[in-house]
Motif scaffolding. Structure first.
Motif, PDB file in Angstrom:
ATOM      1  N   PHE A 135       0.861  -1.364  -0.155  1.00  0.00           N
ATOM      2  CA  PHE A 135      -0.077  -0.015   0.018  1.00  0.00           C
ATOM      3  C   PHE A 135       0.837   1.347   0.011  1.00  0.00           C
ATOM      4  O   PHE A 135       0.787   2.185  -0.855  1.00  0.00           O
ATOM      5  CB  PHE A 135      -0.806   0.079   1.325  1.00  0.00           C
ATOM      6  CG  PHE A 135      -1.683   1.448   1.400  1.00  0.00           C
ATOM      7  CD1 PHE A 135      -2.857   1.661   0.710  1.00  0.00           C
ATOM      8  CD2 PHE A 135      -1.055   2.065   2.510  1.00  0.00           C
ATOM      9  CE1 PHE A 135      -3.572   2.837   0.873  1.00  0.00           C
ATOM     10  CE2 PHE A 135      -1.746   3.342   2.806  1.00  0.00           C
ATOM     11  CZ  PHE A 135      -2.808   3.727   1.971  1.00  0.00           C
ATOM     12  N   ILE A 136       1.926   1.366   0.880  1.00  0.00           N
ATOM     13  CA  ILE A 136       2.790   2.289   0.880  1.00  0.00           C
ATOM     14  C   ILE A 136       3.695   2.653  -0.264  1.00  0.00           C
ATOM     15  O   ILE A 136       3.774   3.865  -0.827  1.00  0.00           O
ATOM     16  CB  ILE A 136       3.805   2.261   2.186  1.00  0.00           C
ATOM     17  CG1 ILE A 136       3.027   2.480   3.500  1.00  0.00           C
ATOM     18  CG2 ILE A 136       4.845   3.508   2.095  1.00  0.00           C
ATOM     19  CD1 ILE A 136       2.141   3.665   3.755  1.00  0.00           C
ATOM     20  N   ASP A 137       3.928   1.361  -0.960  1.00  0.00           N
ATOM     21  CA  ASP A 137       4.636   1.779  -2.282  1.00  0.00           C
ATOM     22  C   ASP A 137       3.758   2.226  -3.087  1.00  0.00           C
ATOM     23  O   ASP A 137       4.221   3.154  -3.998  1.00  0.00           O
ATOM     24  CB  ASP A 137       5.377   0.295  -2.681  1.00  0.00           C
ATOM     25  CG  ASP A 137       6.522  -0.250  -2.280  1.00  0.00           C
ATOM     26  OD1 ASP A 137       7.098   0.900  -1.596  1.00  0.00           O
ATOM     27  OD2 ASP A 137       6.831  -1.136  -2.321  1.00  0.00           O
ATOM     28  N   SER A 138       2.600   1.908  -3.407  1.00  0.00           N
ATOM     29  CA  SER A 138       1.693   2.137  -4.370  1.00  0.00           C
ATOM     30  C   SER A 138       1.473   3.764  -4.230  1.00  0.00           C
ATOM     31  O   SER A 138       1.633   4.531  -5.080  1.00  0.00           O
ATOM     32  CB  SER A 138       0.386   1.509  -4.290  1.00  0.00           C
ATOM     33  OG  SER A 138       0.571   0.207  -4.905  1.00  0.00           O
ATOM     34  N   ILE A 139       0.910   4.238  -2.931  1.00  0.00           N
ATOM     35  CA  ILE A 139       0.460   5.619  -2.703  1.00  0.00           C
ATOM     36  C   ILE A 139       1.741   6.429  -2.924  1.00  0.00           C
ATOM     37  O   ILE A 139       1.476   7.647  -3.375  1.00  0.00           O
ATOM     38  CB  ILE A 139       0.145   5.701  -1.288  1.00  0.00           C
ATOM     39  CG1 ILE A 139      -1.210   4.761  -1.074  1.00  0.00           C
ATOM     40  CG2 ILE A 139      -0.260   7.226  -0.982  1.00  0.00           C
ATOM     41  CD1 ILE A 139      -2.324   5.012  -1.897  1.00  0.00           C
ATOM     42  N   ILE A 167       3.758  13.594   5.874  1.00  0.00           N
ATOM     43  CA  ILE A 167       3.493  12.151   6.489  1.00  0.00           C
ATOM     44  C   ILE A 167       3.783  12.179   8.151  1.00  0.00           C
ATOM     45  O   ILE A 167       4.786  12.758   8.587  1.00  0.00           O
ATOM     46  CB  ILE A 167       4.456  11.067   5.987  1.00  0.00           C
ATOM     47  CG1 ILE A 167       4.124  11.110   4.423  1.00  0.00           C
ATOM     48  CG2 ILE A 167       4.001   9.676   6.526  1.00  0.00           C
ATOM     49  CD1 ILE A 167       4.797   9.968   3.725  1.00  0.00           C
ATOM     50  N   PHE A 168       2.858  12.031   8.863  1.00  0.00           N
ATOM     51  CA  PHE A 168       2.995  12.060  10.272  1.00  0.00           C
ATOM     52  C   PHE A 168       3.301  10.778  10.922  1.00  0.00           C
ATOM     53  O   PHE A 168       2.615   9.888  10.549  1.00  0.00           O
ATOM     54  CB  PHE A 168       1.529  12.703  10.746  1.00  0.00           C
ATOM     55  CG  PHE A 168       1.506  14.109  10.586  1.00  0.00           C
ATOM     56  CD1 PHE A 168       1.914  15.393  11.223  1.00  0.00           C
ATOM     57  CD2 PHE A 168       0.776  14.360   9.231  1.00  0.00           C
ATOM     58  CE1 PHE A 168       1.619  16.454  10.721  1.00  0.00           C
ATOM     59  CE2 PHE A 168       0.331  15.613   8.981  1.00  0.00           C
ATOM     60  CZ  PHE A 168       0.821  16.927   9.689  1.00  0.00           C
ATOM     61  N   GLU A 184       9.419   3.879  14.311  1.00  0.00           N
ATOM     62  CA  GLU A 184       9.069   4.942  13.710  1.00  0.00           C
ATOM     63  C   GLU A 184      10.124   5.881  12.891  1.00  0.00           C
ATOM     64  O   GLU A 184       9.952   6.343  11.706  1.00  0.00           O
ATOM     65  CB  GLU A 184       8.303   5.762  14.515  1.00  0.00           C
ATOM     66  CG  GLU A 184       6.831   5.687  15.017  1.00  0.00           C
ATOM     67  CD  GLU A 184       6.815   4.466  16.398  1.00  0.00           C
ATOM     68  OE1 GLU A 184       5.729   3.747  16.599  1.00  0.00           O
ATOM     69  OE2 GLU A 184       8.006   4.266  16.799  1.00  0.00           O
ATOM     70  N   PHE A 185      11.138   6.024  13.672  1.00  0.00           N
ATOM     71  CA  PHE A 185      12.110   6.887  12.974  1.00  0.00           C
ATOM     72  C   PHE A 185      12.867   6.062  11.952  1.00  0.00           C
ATOM     73  O   PHE A 185      13.154   6.568  10.902  1.00  0.00           O
ATOM     74  CB  PHE A 185      13.242   7.126  14.045  1.00  0.00           C
ATOM     75  CG  PHE A 185      13.092   8.278  14.937  1.00  0.00           C
ATOM     76  CD1 PHE A 185      13.540   9.702  14.178  1.00  0.00           C
ATOM     77  CD2 PHE A 185      12.296   8.388  16.038  1.00  0.00           C
ATOM     78  CE1 PHE A 185      13.285  10.668  14.969  1.00  0.00           C
ATOM     79  CE2 PHE A 185      12.478   9.698  16.722  1.00  0.00           C
ATOM     80  CZ  PHE A 185      12.957  10.746  16.069  1.00  0.00           C
ATOM     81  N   LEU A 191      11.424   6.175   4.215  1.00  0.00           N
ATOM     82  CA  LEU A 191      10.655   6.940   3.245  1.00  0.00           C
ATOM     83  C   LEU A 191      11.462   7.878   2.742  1.00  0.00           C
ATOM     84  O   LEU A 191      11.458   8.244   1.394  1.00  0.00           O
ATOM     85  CB  LEU A 191       9.340   7.312   3.863  1.00  0.00           C
ATOM     86  CG  LEU A 191       8.226   6.136   4.456  1.00  0.00           C
ATOM     87  CD1 LEU A 191       7.210   6.986   4.793  1.00  0.00           C
ATOM     88  CD2 LEU A 191       8.146   5.091   3.392  1.00  0.00           C
ATOM     89  N   ARG A 192      12.442   8.350   3.359  1.00  0.00           N
ATOM     90  CA  ARG A 192      13.087   9.726   3.063  1.00  0.00           C
ATOM     91  C   ARG A 192      14.169   9.173   1.982  1.00  0.00           C
ATOM     92  O   ARG A 192      14.446   9.888   1.050  1.00  0.00           O
ATOM     93  CB  ARG A 192      14.164  10.160   4.269  1.00  0.00           C
ATOM     94  CG  ARG A 192      13.064  11.044   5.174  1.00  0.00           C
ATOM     95  CD  ARG A 192      14.089  11.903   5.955  1.00  0.00           C
ATOM     96  NE  ARG A 192      13.371  12.645   6.936  1.00  0.00           N
ATOM     97  CZ  ARG A 192      13.108  12.254   8.254  1.00  0.00           C
ATOM     98  NH1 ARG A 192      13.674  10.978   8.581  1.00  0.00           N
ATOM     99  NH2 ARG A 192      12.408  12.977   9.069  1.00  0.00           N
ATOM    100  N   GLU A 193      14.687   7.935   2.275  1.00  0.00           N
ATOM    101  CA  GLU A 193      15.669   7.218   1.360  1.00  0.00           C
ATOM    102  C   GLU A 193      14.865   6.774  -0.007  1.00  0.00           C
ATOM    103  O   GLU A 193      15.832   7.075  -1.026  1.00  0.00           O
ATOM    104  CB  GLU A 193      16.335   6.169   1.889  1.00  0.00           C
ATOM    105  CG  GLU A 193      17.210   6.690   3.245  1.00  0.00           C
ATOM    106  CD  GLU A 193      17.802   5.471   3.706  1.00  0.00           C
ATOM    107  OE1 GLU A 193      17.486   4.363   3.555  1.00  0.00           O
ATOM    108  OE2 GLU A 193      18.356   5.675   4.860  1.00  0.00           O
ATOM    109  N   ARG A 194      13.817   6.456   0.022  1.00  0.00           N
ATOM    110  CA  ARG A 194      12.972   6.014  -1.104  1.00  0.00           C
ATOM    111  C   ARG A 194      12.187   6.806  -2.064  1.00  0.00           C
ATOM    112  O   ARG A 194      12.014   6.462  -3.187  1.00  0.00           O
ATOM    113  CB  ARG A 194      12.495   4.462  -0.798  1.00  0.00           C
ATOM    114  CG  ARG A 194      13.608   3.521  -0.178  1.00  0.00           C
ATOM    115  CD  ARG A 194      13.065   2.328   0.472  1.00  0.00           C
ATOM    116  NE  ARG A 194      13.890   1.631   1.383  1.00  0.00           N
ATOM    117  CZ  ARG A 194      14.473   0.380   0.963  1.00  0.00           C
ATOM    118  NH1 ARG A 194      13.898  -0.287  -0.391  1.00  0.00           N
ATOM    119  NH2 ARG A 194      15.328  -0.136   1.469  1.00  0.00           N
TER     120      ARG A 194
END
Length: 484
Positions: A135-139, A167-168, A184-185, A191-194
């Protein structure tokens, strides 16, 4: 949805329990809406459940959900993730949940079905936990997760393209350069890297704001936790006698917790006799009490994730000595002064100031300090006068000024320890003043007293929620088992 829940639970639960569950569902629905408003109806919130905590070998501690996920969902099982996307049209709330696994459930018990999770949380979109990464990959690549959702995430995708997609996460833990990195970190860093176009933000301040004001449902859970704690203290007080062991008193208290369906203690019980009562967080409970001593019990049950925190200090032999009674009354007077300062618009600083003024004057009168304008009193009262209560025993704190339906403790204390003279000297008290203080320290040596109660801020003042536990000297002495 509610009709289905009613039919299912009415077979299993009392009317009172059924009403409470329905109220929890209504509450978590309102809380998510309030959270999305805090997000300005934009971006994405990702909230992970707690991980099972390892005890030893192949044994884990009993699972307890992460407070903020529970606050928004009412779900109590691990491997659960909540996603809020307030810009969406219909899938604004998505719950990812472990699939049923009969082989595993043989050992650990049944997991929630999709329908049960919907009924508890009020979230219609419940997907398998294994779908989360896809889901995250798609969005975050700007693609709809299901073909039927072609326009569902349009507004989020627009922000993503502009580099303005927030993104919180819960990022309140500040690891610095050497601290442990929370998941969480770790996930935010992945996410920042990708992915480009995303901005990581901390949702903790939003939770702090929302959780400070308790709903009627939350206040009922707090009151139940407090009532259980009061019952435990009252039963313990009745059996206290010289030579009883601290662990025996602790066992009575925690038995009453369990007897009343408390999940467990809200914090490790403090049952401290004699000199142990001068250690603020003493937890060994391994000493045998003596007749002329005090026993301090700082305990709190947890009920439906809400914490109580009450302290009573009682004479082991049934009667306060003159020195004990003098200090006890001073602490009680300070607590009453602090409580009288509780009202909407007041600050914790004002409550602390009201209690401390009473303590300083009393300590000076008794010869334990030589100045009411210095910090000498901190040697004998080293902690704050209170804290907020809620899902954590030291609950979140955001605003300085009190508002109706905040719940807090008021807990002054005095502790005369074997190192009190050294601590006064380390504060810079000169040798002449130390000699003036020395006789009073000797007189009150090894006396530790704390009185702690739980109060709710009302529209005009406060409501004492723990008043059924005795705190006046005569009431305590009447409750303690007669001398042997």
């Amino acid at each position: 949805m509610y009709k289905t829940l009613f039919l299912f639970l009415s077979l299993l639960l009392s009317p009172q329990a059924l009403a409470a569950d329905l109220q929890l569902t209504a509450d978590v629905i309102q809380r998510r809406q309030a959270m999305m408003e805090k997000m300005h109806d934009r971006g994405m919130l990702i909230l992970f459940s707690a991980d099972p905590a390892h005890y030893s070998g192949d044994v884990d501690y009993e699972f307890r959900q992460e407070n903020n996920l529970y606050y928004l969902t009412g779900i109590r099982q691990p491997n659960t993730t909540l996603v809020l996307m307030p810009q969406n049209f219909s899938r604004r709330e998505i719950l990812f949940l472990s699939a049923r696994n009969p082989a595993r459930e043989l050992w650990t018990g049944e997991l929630l079905t999709t329908e049960e999770a919907r009924e508890i949380s009020g979230i219609e979109t419940v997907w398998n936990a294994s779908d989360f990464d896809r889901f995250i990959d798609s969005i975050l690549y700007g693609r709809s997760y299901h073909s039927s959702d072609s326009s569902e995430y349009r507004n989020f995708f627009i922000d993503l393209q502009k580099g303005e997609a927030d993104i919180f996460f819960l990022l309140e833990s500040k690891p610095g350069l050497k601290g442990k990195i929370t998941k969480e970190f770790q996930f935010a860093n992945r996410l920042r890297e990708r992915f480009t176009g995303v901005r990581m933000k901390d949702a903790a301040p939003f939770f702090h704001q929302l959780r400070m004001i308790k709903s009627p449902y939350e206040i009922r859970q707090l009151q139940k936790a407090i009532d259980i704690t009061v019952e435990a203290l009252n039963e313990a007080i009745k059996i206290i006698h010289p030579e009883i062991w601290e662990y025996q008193v602790e066992a009575i208290i925690e038995y009453v917790f369990k007897r009343n369906n408390s999940f467990d203690w809200a914090f490790p019980s403090i049952v401290a006799s004699g000199p142990n009562a001068t250690t603020l967080h003493y937890q060994k409970s391994e000493r045998q009490t003596q007749r002329e001593e005090l026993l301090l019990m700082d305990v709190g049950a947890e009920f439906n994730y809400y914490a109580a925190d009450i302290t009573r200090t009682v004479p082991v032999g049934g009667r306060f000595t003159s020195s004990q009674g003098t200090l006890y009354q001073l602490v009680l007077d300070a607590q009453k002064a602090g409580m009288e300062a509780v009202r909407p618009g007041a600050s914790f600083r004002a409550i602390n100031r009201a209690a401390v003024e009473v303590l300083k004057k009393g300590l000076h009168r008794l010869g334990l300090i030589t100045s009411t304008t210095s910090d000498q009193y901190r040697v004998f009262f080293p902690h704050g006068v209170g804290h907020f209560l809620g899902l954590d025993v030291h609950d979140v704190r955001h605003e300085e000024l009190l508002k109706p339906n905040m719940v807090l403790t008021v807990e002054p204390g005095i502790y005369v320890r074997s190192d009190s003279m050294d601590r006064l000297a380390s504060q810079g008290v000169d040798s002449n003043d130390l000699e003036l203080i020395r006789p009073a320290v000797a007189k009150f040596m090894n006396i530790g007293i704390r009185i702690e109660d739980d109060v709710r801020v009302t529209e005009t003042g406060y409501e004492l929620l723990s008043g059924d536990a005795p705190r006046e000297i005569l009431d305590i002495e009447a409750s303690v088992m007669p001398k042997r």
